[in-house]
Design a protein around this motif. Structure first.
Motif, PDB file in Angstrom:
ATOM      1  N   PHE A  10       0.844  -1.184   0.000  1.00  0.00           N
ATOM      2  CA  PHE A  10       0.000   0.000   0.000  1.00  0.00           C
ATOM      3  C   PHE A  10       0.884   1.240   0.000  1.00  0.00           C
ATOM      4  N   MET A  11       0.781   2.053  -1.051  1.00  0.00           N
ATOM      5  CA  MET A  11       1.515   3.314  -1.097  1.00  0.00           C
ATOM      6  C   MET A  11       0.723   4.350  -0.318  1.00  0.00           C
ATOM      7  N   THR A  58       3.288  -1.305   4.108  1.00  0.00           N
ATOM      8  CA  THR A  58       2.831   0.057   3.874  1.00  0.00           C
ATOM      9  C   THR A  58       4.039   0.956   3.690  1.00  0.00           C
ATOM     10  N   VAL A  59       4.033   1.747   2.627  1.00  0.00           N
ATOM     11  CA  VAL A  59       5.129   2.665   2.331  1.00  0.00           C
ATOM     12  C   VAL A  59       4.635   4.094   2.558  1.00  0.00           C
ATOM     13  N   VAL A  89      10.740   0.133  -2.625  1.00  0.00           N
ATOM     14  CA  VAL A  89       9.638  -0.818  -2.735  1.00  0.00           C
ATOM     15  C   VAL A  89      10.144  -2.181  -3.185  1.00  0.00           C
ATOM     16  N   VAL A  90      10.983  -2.193  -4.206  1.00  0.00           N
ATOM     17  CA  VAL A  90      11.501  -3.463  -4.719  1.00  0.00           C
ATOM     18  C   VAL A  90      12.384  -4.145  -3.676  1.00  0.00           C
ATOM     19  N   THR A  91      13.099  -3.355  -2.879  1.00  0.00           N
ATOM     20  CA  THR A  91      13.878  -3.939  -1.787  1.00  0.00           C
ATOM     21  C   THR A  91      12.968  -4.658  -0.794  1.00  0.00           C
ATOM     22  N   ALA A  92      11.845  -4.035  -0.455  1.00  0.00           N
ATOM     23  CA  ALA A  92      10.884  -4.661   0.462  1.00  0.00           C
ATOM     24  C   ALA A  92      10.326  -5.951  -0.127  1.00  0.00           C
ATOM     25  N   LEU A  93      10.099  -5.964  -1.437  1.00  0.00           N
ATOM     26  CA  LEU A  93       9.568  -7.165  -2.082  1.00  0.00           C
ATOM     27  C   LEU A  93      10.580  -8.301  -2.065  1.00  0.00           C
ATOM     28  N   GLY A  94      11.849  -7.956  -2.083  1.00  0.00           N
ATOM     29  CA  GLY A  94      12.891  -8.970  -2.149  1.00  0.00           C
ATOM     30  C   GLY A  94      13.351  -9.504  -0.811  1.00  0.00           C
ATOM     31  N   MET A 119       9.220   4.009   5.991  1.00  0.00           N
ATOM     32  CA  MET A 119       9.101   5.463   6.014  1.00  0.00           C
ATOM     33  C   MET A 119      10.274   6.052   5.229  1.00  0.00           C
ATOM     34  N   LEU A 120       9.967   6.908   4.255  1.00  0.00           N
ATOM     35  CA  LEU A 120      10.995   7.524   3.409  1.00  0.00           C
ATOM     36  C   LEU A 120      10.879   9.034   3.476  1.00  0.00           C
ATOM     37  N   ARG A 121      12.020   9.698   3.534  1.00  0.00           N
ATOM     38  CA  ARG A 121      12.060  11.164   3.560  1.00  0.00           C
ATOM     39  C   ARG A 121      13.175  11.648   2.648  1.00  0.00           C
TER      40      ARG A 121
END
Length: 229
Positions: free
Chosen positions: A128-129, A171-172, A208-213, A224-226
């Motif tokens: 979920f973005m 969740t991103v 996101v792709v890192t989380a998928l892998g 959480m990204l800033r």
């Protein structure tokens, strides 16, 4: 090769995620609002498959999607499409509330429900973005933030409910990202826009792709990204 269904692949973060997965030779299913947009997506991502349905009408999603071929197994469902409109609570009308709640919350819930059998079959992953507004509601973004707070709740419930089926949920929460939505938001607030002060969609896509892998023995439940210094 994984099978991934992406909403919002036409621009911004969704397009960056689609591009990254497409470059790896993954199988892409891309949701489009209408046939013309579907054709544009197929041209942009050769070999991808498209589905046509309008997220602004979540109650019609099943009827629209069932006649179309759906994946039997799905490794990843990425909810990246979204809409935003700013305005004080005292001025923003019901129509704006309804549209944001439909596109940003009700549609992801309904699309997930429709595709859960395919996700369970693959022990898949739902992304979920969300937004920084999903953890802090700023002035003039009450309706948008409400939809994103709700999306956070949806993700948390889904994660607990689907744990036994092996379905992972992430969740991103991206901060300011250089997307068309961010440009429009600055215009609505009357603020100058500096792309270099924002993250690039490609950076968010990489996360996101890192989380998928991530290996199967763990889930990156929240990311959480800033923008960097």
């Amino acid at each position: 090769m994984g099978v991934h269904l992406i909403t919002g692949a036409g621009s911004g973060i969704g397009a960056a995620v689609a591009a990254r997965l497409h470059a790896r030779g993954e199988e892409l299913w891309l949701l489009a609002r209408n046939g013309a947009r579907a054709g544009t997506l197929r041209e942009r991502f050769p070999g991808s498959r498209t589905l046509v349905a309008d997220l602004a009408a979540p109650g019609a999603l099943r009827a629209r999607l069932e006649p179309q071929a759906l994946p039997a197994r799905l490794d990843t469902l990425l909810h990246i499409a979204g809409t935003i409109e700013s305005g004080p609570v005292g001025e923003l009308g019901a129509g704006a509330w309804q549209e944001m709640l439909a596109v940003n919350l009700a549609a992801p819930a309904e699309l997930t429900r429709i595709l859960l059998p395919a996700l369970r079959a693959a022990r898949g992953h739902v992304v979920f973005m969300n937004s920084g507004a999903g953890v802090h509601a700023p002035p003039r973004l009450g309706a948008y933030a409400a939809s994103k707070f709700g999306l956070k709740a949806l993700a948390e419930s889904l994660r607990a409910e689907e744990y036994g089926h092996g379905v992972r949920v992430t969740t991103v929460y991206p901060g300011e990202t250089d997307t068309p939505m961010q440009v429009r938001l600055h215009e609505q607030f009357g603020l100058p826009y500096a792309p270099e002060a924002h993250m690039s969609p490609a950076t968010v896509a990489a996360a996101v792709v890192t989380a998928l892998g991530l290996p199967r023995d763990a889930t990156m439940s929240e990311l959480m990204l800033r923008p960097g210094c």
